[in-house]
Design a protein around this motif. Structure first.
Motif, PDB file in Angstrom:
ATOM      1  N   ARG A 280      -5.945   2.444   5.069  1.00 15.29           N
ATOM      2  CA  ARG A 280      -5.721   1.332   4.130  1.00 15.29           C
ATOM      3  C   ARG A 280      -4.629   0.384   4.647  1.00 15.29           C
ATOM      4  O   ARG A 280      -4.774  -0.837   4.600  1.00 15.29           O
TER       5      ARG A 280
ATOM      6  N   TYR B   7      -4.202   6.609   3.717  1.00 15.55           N
ATOM      7  CA  TYR B   7      -3.091   5.653   3.728  1.00 15.55           C
ATOM      8  C   TYR B   7      -3.063   4.873   5.039  1.00 15.55           C
ATOM      9  O   TYR B   7      -2.954   3.637   5.031  1.00 15.55           O
TER      10      TYR B   7
ATOM     11  N   GLN C 119      -5.995  -1.673   7.466  1.00 13.35           N
ATOM     12  CA  GLN C 119      -6.832  -2.763   6.974  1.00 13.35           C
ATOM     13  C   GLN C 119      -5.974  -3.916   6.445  1.00 13.35           C
ATOM     14  O   GLN C 119      -6.268  -5.090   6.690  1.00 13.35           O
TER      15      GLN C 119
ATOM     16  N   LEU D  49      -2.773   6.336  -3.930  1.00 16.56           N
ATOM     17  CA  LEU D  49      -4.160   6.578  -3.544  1.00 16.56           C
ATOM     18  C   LEU D  49      -4.713   7.785  -4.304  1.00 16.56           C
ATOM     19  O   LEU D  49      -4.068   8.823  -4.406  1.00 16.56           O
TER      20      LEU D  49
ATOM     21  N   VAL E  38       0.865  -1.181   0.000  1.00 22.14           N
ATOM     22  CA  VAL E  38       0.000   0.000   0.000  1.00 22.14           C
ATOM     23  C   VAL E  38       0.897   1.225   0.000  1.00 22.14           C
ATOM     24  O   VAL E  38       1.729   1.385   0.893  1.00 22.14           O
TER      25      VAL E  38
ATOM     26  N   LEU F 277      -9.065  -6.000  -0.696  1.00 16.97           N
ATOM     27  CA  LEU F 277      -8.553  -4.643  -0.914  1.00 16.97           C
ATOM     28  C   LEU F 277      -8.263  -4.354  -2.384  1.00 16.97           C
ATOM     29  O   LEU F 277      -7.897  -3.221  -2.725  1.00 16.97           O
TER      30      LEU F 277
END
Length: 636
Positions: free
Chosen positions: A398, A395, A401, A239, A234, A420
């Motif tokens: 995410r 961020y 998660q 994003l 990520v 995701l």
């Protein structure tokens, strides 16, 4: 069992045992029998503990610096090496010793020094001037208050008090400068002969010797342990953020209005009358009397003159005591309360006592009331700040998660990838030393070789591999370390044995020639090779010479001077089983009188810095020798 104990212990023995137990419980507290202390420090300097958290934080700061500065003398990967980790800890120990020495000597950092350091930081300046708005905004983004940052600056300055004092007392004489330039400008005449690589008369290497060499150097012929991992990543930069609405910007503006406000400010000057630490009542009274006398005489017209003549604040006295514009919370509480309780143009009638410094006479020259900048005026800045804040929020959400999903499904990355919408990537094979691409990050490598991933077959926890970049990983392939088969490396082993034979033979021949030259032999007839000369060679010319083996040039100024005008020959290995014979025929010292004053002054400054640093290190070593220092190697 209890009855047996009772039968055996009675009378005065029982009284003694009971008394000892009661005393132990009363003196130490009964909780000491149930609660044990677990030490967690990595080092202890006297009574001060350097925690693992503080040590790791320092390592992380250095990693960030290495990643951001291409000129850094070390890389982020270097900081995973035990010797560099030890150097970082040694530095923290030295800083603590200096802080303790400050306390013993009564040395403190003044508020004025802290203000000067913050005001002179280019990061807080706009158009070359300190900007309170930039200062507050940057600290807010870092999650720090002015008080927290000032404490950090004060601690940093405190570690420089003694080294600065040592530096200010370091002297470099003209003779020291002359000695350096005599060496730096020294010229040498050299002669040298490059000996040919010898040939072996016996190039036979038995299989038994090859096998023995292979076994004794097995580490050189071992493929290191390697892994390949699957990973999900990520990145904040990936994003997508839409344009903020006016409602979102207004909400952000209301929440962080202090970032866009002009704070209440006071333009002030002061005169400081210092009160020594641990001052006697007589010293305190003398300082107060002096401060009262100055306060009684002070007017706006003569304040600058009185400050220049009397103030003990070296940072402001040359400017007539001018402190510039100050906000609440910048100065110490006593000074702050007095300053913001005054009227414009007023001079304090009674001196203000600051526990850290002494008595202040304050003149409030001007005042600005605080007010918020209108929304429309800061809208573009709001949009940029909102995007940064929203990007970090998304961020973190995410990444959180991703970490949760990887933990809930430890045997596979598939569930997290599916939920995701992330692509499962696979790294190339890499060793514990890292590899190309993302395995270049030491935190990535450390997670891949952790027991949970490597041996237990679980997903890793969330790993921050950079600012705004997080991954979780799962083992894809593991190749244990394994020796290469002798059959596969037999030829390279044989060649290495032959190369070592050649090098030994070349060294022996060179040493024999030097021994004959020492007895008066002629170099040309002994070597039957051309003798080359370099005259007037100085250190500045070495880099421009390309037709001479670098090893000869590197050692040209380390070889001994000629003795009684007779050259002394020495052997110099030039690589690949070859040697050269080198002699210094003449040495001419440099002439310091030909060096310009500006160059001499620059060198003097460099020598003073080097000598001061060496003296400071010697002082720290003396502190270490007297201090009680404990290092927990098992916690590093």
């Amino acid at each position: 069992m209890l009855q047996a104990l009772r039968n055996k212990i009675h009378g005065w023995p029982a009284a003694i045992v009971l008394g000892v137990c009661v005393f132990a419980v009363a003196f130490f507290g009964i909780e000491s029998y149930f609660v044990s202390r677990v030490d967690t420090y990595v080092a202890k300097v006297g009574d001060h503990e350097i925690s693992q958290q503080d040590w790791q934080q320092r390592l992380n700061e250095l990693r960030q610096q290495a990643a951001q500065d291409p000129r850094s003398p070390f890389t982020a990967a270097d900081l995973e090496k035990p010797e560099l980790k030890q150097r970082v800890l040694d530095g923290m120990i030295s800083q603590q010793l200096l802080l303790q020495a400050n306390s013993d000597l009564g040395l403190t950092v003044s508020d004025a020094s802290v203000r000067a350091a913050i005001g002179g930081d280019p990061g807080f300046q706009v158009n070359g001037q300190f900007s309170p708005e930039a200062y507050r905004a940057i600290l807010s983004m870092q999650g720090m208050s002015p008080a927290m940052y000032e404490a950090k600056v004060r601690a940093s300055l405190a570690t420089q008090l003694i080294p600065s004092a040592i530096s200010n007392t370091t002297l470099v004489s003209d003779a020291d400068v002359d000695t350096f330039f005599r060496l730096r400008l020294q010229q040498r005449d050299l002669r040298f002969v490059e000996l040919p690589r010898p040939s072996l008369t016996d190039a036979n290497v038995p299989d038994a010797e090859i096998e023995a060499f292979y076994k004794s150097h097995i580490a050189d012929y071992t493929t290191p342990e390697q892994v390949s991992v699957q990973y999900l990543e990520v990145k904040q930069s990936d994003l997508k953020l839409g344009e903020p609405t006016d409602a979102q910007l207004h909400e952000f503006y209301d929440k962080f209005k202090q970032r866009y406000a002009q704070p209440e400010q006071r333009e002030a000057s002061h005169i400081l009358i210092n009160v020594p630490k641990n001052a006697t009542p007589e010293q305190q009274k003398a300082a107060l009397d002096k401060a009262k006398k100055i306060a009684a005489e002070a007017t706006p017209e003569n304040f600058a003159k009185l400050a220049a003549e009397n103030s003990d604040d070296l940072g402001s006295k040359r400017g007539g005591g001018d402190l510039g514009w100050l906000e609440k919370g910048v100065a110490n509480p006593a000074f702050d309360t007095a300053l913001f309780g005054m009227k414009k143009g007023e001079i304090t009638k009674e001196p203000v006592l600051s526990p850290e410094e002494g008595y202040h006479i304050i003149w409030l020259r001007d005042a600005r009331e605080g007010d918020a900048k209108p929304f429309d005026e800061v809208r573009s800045q709001l949009a940029a700040d909102w995007a940064k804040n929203e990007g970090e929020r998304l961020y973190n959400e995410r990444a959180g998660q991703l970490g949760d999903l990887a933990e809930r499904n430890p045997g596979s990355l598939e569930p997290a990838a599916k939920e995701l919408g992330l692509e499962i990537k696979t790294s190339p094979l890499f060793s514990r030393d890292g590899g190309a691409g993302i395995p270049d990050d030491p935190k990535f490598v450390q997670a891949a070789f952790a027991d949970d991933v490597l041996n237990q077959g679980n997903n890793s926890s969330l790993v921050q591999v950079g600012k705004g970049d997080a991954v979780v990983m799962h083992l894809a392939k593991h190749n244990p370390a394994a020796p290469k088969a002798l059959a596969d490396v037999k030829d390279s082993v044989r060649q290495r044995i032959l190369d070592e034979r050649v090098d030994a033979l070349a060294k022996k021949q060179a040493d024999e020639l030097v021994a004959q030259l020492a007895k008066g032999g002629d170099i040309a007839s002994l070597t039957k090779a051309p003798v080359r000369s370099l005259t007037g060679l100085d250190r500045n010319k070495i880099g421009a010479i390309t037709d001479v083996p670098p090893a000869i040039l590197q050692q040209a100024f380390t070889l001994p001077h000629p003795v009684a005008n007779k050259p002394s020959w020495a052997t110099v290995p030039t690589g690949n089983g070859t040697y050269a014979l080198v002699s210094v025929d003449k040495v001419v010292e440099g002439d310091p009188s030909k060096v310009e004053k500006a160059q001499r002054d620059a060198l003097r400054g460099q020598m003073m810095d080097a000598m001061a640093q060496a003296a400071a290190l010697e002082y720290i070593d003396s502190l270490k020798a007297r201090a009680d220092i404990k290092i927990a190697q098992d916690r590093m």
